[in-house]
Design a protein around this motif. Structure first.
Motif, short mmCIF file in Angstrom:
data_model
loop_
_atom_site.label_atom_id
_atom_site.label_comp_id
_atom_site.label_asym_id
_atom_site.label_seq_id
_atom_site.Cartn_x
_atom_site.Cartn_y
_atom_site.Cartn_z
N LYS A 64 52.66 25.97 51.85
CA LYS A 64 51.69 26.19 53.01
C LYS A 64 52.20 26.04 54.44
O LYS A 64 53.11 25.03 54.65
CB LYS A 64 50.54 25.27 52.80
N PRO A 66 52.05 25.05 57.95
CA PRO A 66 50.99 24.17 58.61
C PRO A 66 50.60 24.61 60.11
O PRO A 66 49.44 24.17 60.60
CB PRO A 66 51.62 22.82 58.50
N PRO A 87 54.62 18.16 59.87
CA PRO A 87 54.26 18.48 58.65
C PRO A 87 54.96 19.72 58.03
O PRO A 87 55.34 19.39 56.67
CB PRO A 87 52.72 18.92 58.89
N LEU A 88 55.54 20.57 58.78
CA LEU A 88 56.62 21.38 58.39
C LEU A 88 57.77 20.84 58.04
O LEU A 88 58.63 20.99 56.98
CB LEU A 88 56.90 22.41 59.49
N GLU A 91 57.59 19.34 54.63
CA GLU A 91 57.80 20.38 53.61
C GLU A 91 59.33 20.55 53.51
O GLU A 91 59.98 20.83 52.30
CB GLU A 91 57.09 21.51 53.96
N SER A 238 56.54 30.55 53.00
CA SER A 238 55.29 30.24 53.49
C SER A 238 54.24 31.27 53.28
O SER A 238 54.64 32.46 53.15
CB SER A 238 55.38 29.95 54.93
#
Length: 284
Positions: A64, A66, A87-88, A91, A238
């Motif tokens: 995902k 973000p 958030p990335l 990941e 992504s």
């Protein structure tokens, strides 16, 4: 046929754009089959169809994304930008941890985040704003944000490399030939006029999607797949590459087409689009 009198008569270039049609051109580009489709008239393409282009098993994995590249923000400062990209970075850290301790991953992202809002200028945020004053929005250096975020988490730079797409590190390089994985952070868009230029110069019938696919495949071929030792690689990408903002699949699923390309071009097992509840509908 033209004969060359001396080695000086032979010119080798990494970019054909700008060459005149009076040249006799031989193309050795590894992904030109995606652009040419056998229709080019102004060149000779060297191709060995007796063997597969690749031998590595390849696993594709979607994650995902973000945030979007364009951001409307109340305040543009370093704290706000770090909150946006954290958030990335979570990941990215997850992907690094999935690999063996000695393996490395190559990240490609956008050059910047286009943040529109009141700039809270300081030495901290100014370090991330190259040439930003020339724009109505603030172009915040995404490569630096992500790299600094990983460093703050104690992740060794020996485990990864980060570059922006179009930097030149995504094609024609051997720097990452020992990397195990590659990750595409954010949709891989290119200028729509480039495909038209390619067609004018090469005499091909290349679409925007064809050119976009060729760029992604070129980037994948930077890592250890290029060593032809049958070593497995992982391709993270992504979800905004193949999905719209609502999560539905786009009419043109570029990464799925890249997957199909390697199914034909590689002798290794290609996986990742056959997992239940993820891409099952693509296989119908």
């Amino acid at each position: 046929s033209q004969k060359f009198n001396a080695l000086e008569d032979i010119k080798i270039r990494s970019n054909i754009l700008g060459l005149r049609y009076t040249h006799q051109v031989i193309l050795l580009d590894g992904t030109f089959d995606l652009l040419d489709k056998g229709k080019g008239k102004e060149f000779i393409v060297l191709k060995d169809t007796s063997v597969k282009k690749c031998s590595s098993p390849i696993h594709f994995e979607e994650f995902k994304m973000p945030f979007k590249r364009k951001q409307l923000m109340d305040i543009v400062d370093l704290a706000a930008m770090e909150k946006l990209v954290n958030p990335l970075i979570d990941e990215m850290e997850r992907q690094i941890e999935l690999l063996s301790p000695t393996d490395k991953i190559l990240f490609f992202c956008w050059m910047d985040v286009k943040a529109e809002g009141e700039l809270k200028s300081s030495d901290d945020i100014d370090d991330y704003l190259p040439n930003s004053k020339a724009y109505t929005h603030h172009k915040v250096d995404l490569v630096k944000l992500l790299n600094d975020g990983l460093v703050k988490r104690g992740i060794s730079k020996d485990r990864y490399a980060i570059h922006y797409r179009g930097s030149g590190y995504d094609k024609g390089r051997n720097d990452f030939r020992d990397f195990t994985a590659i990750s595409f952070l954010g949709d891989w868009n290119v200028d729509h006029s480039i495909a038209k230029t390619v067609n004018q110069v090469y005499g091909t019938d290349c679409s925007y999607t064809d050119y976009k696919m060729a760029q992604i495949v070129q980037a994948i071929l930077r890592i250890r797949i290029r060593q032809h030792q049958r070593e497995p690689i992982t391709v993270f990408y992504s979800d905004d590459i193949d999905r719209d903002g609502s999560g539905e699949y786009k009419d043109v699923r570029v990464m799925y087409q890249v997957f199909n390309y390697f199914c034909k071009a590689s002798s290794g097992r290609i996986t990742g689009f056959d997992k239940p509840n993820i891409h099952r509908d693509l296989l119908k």
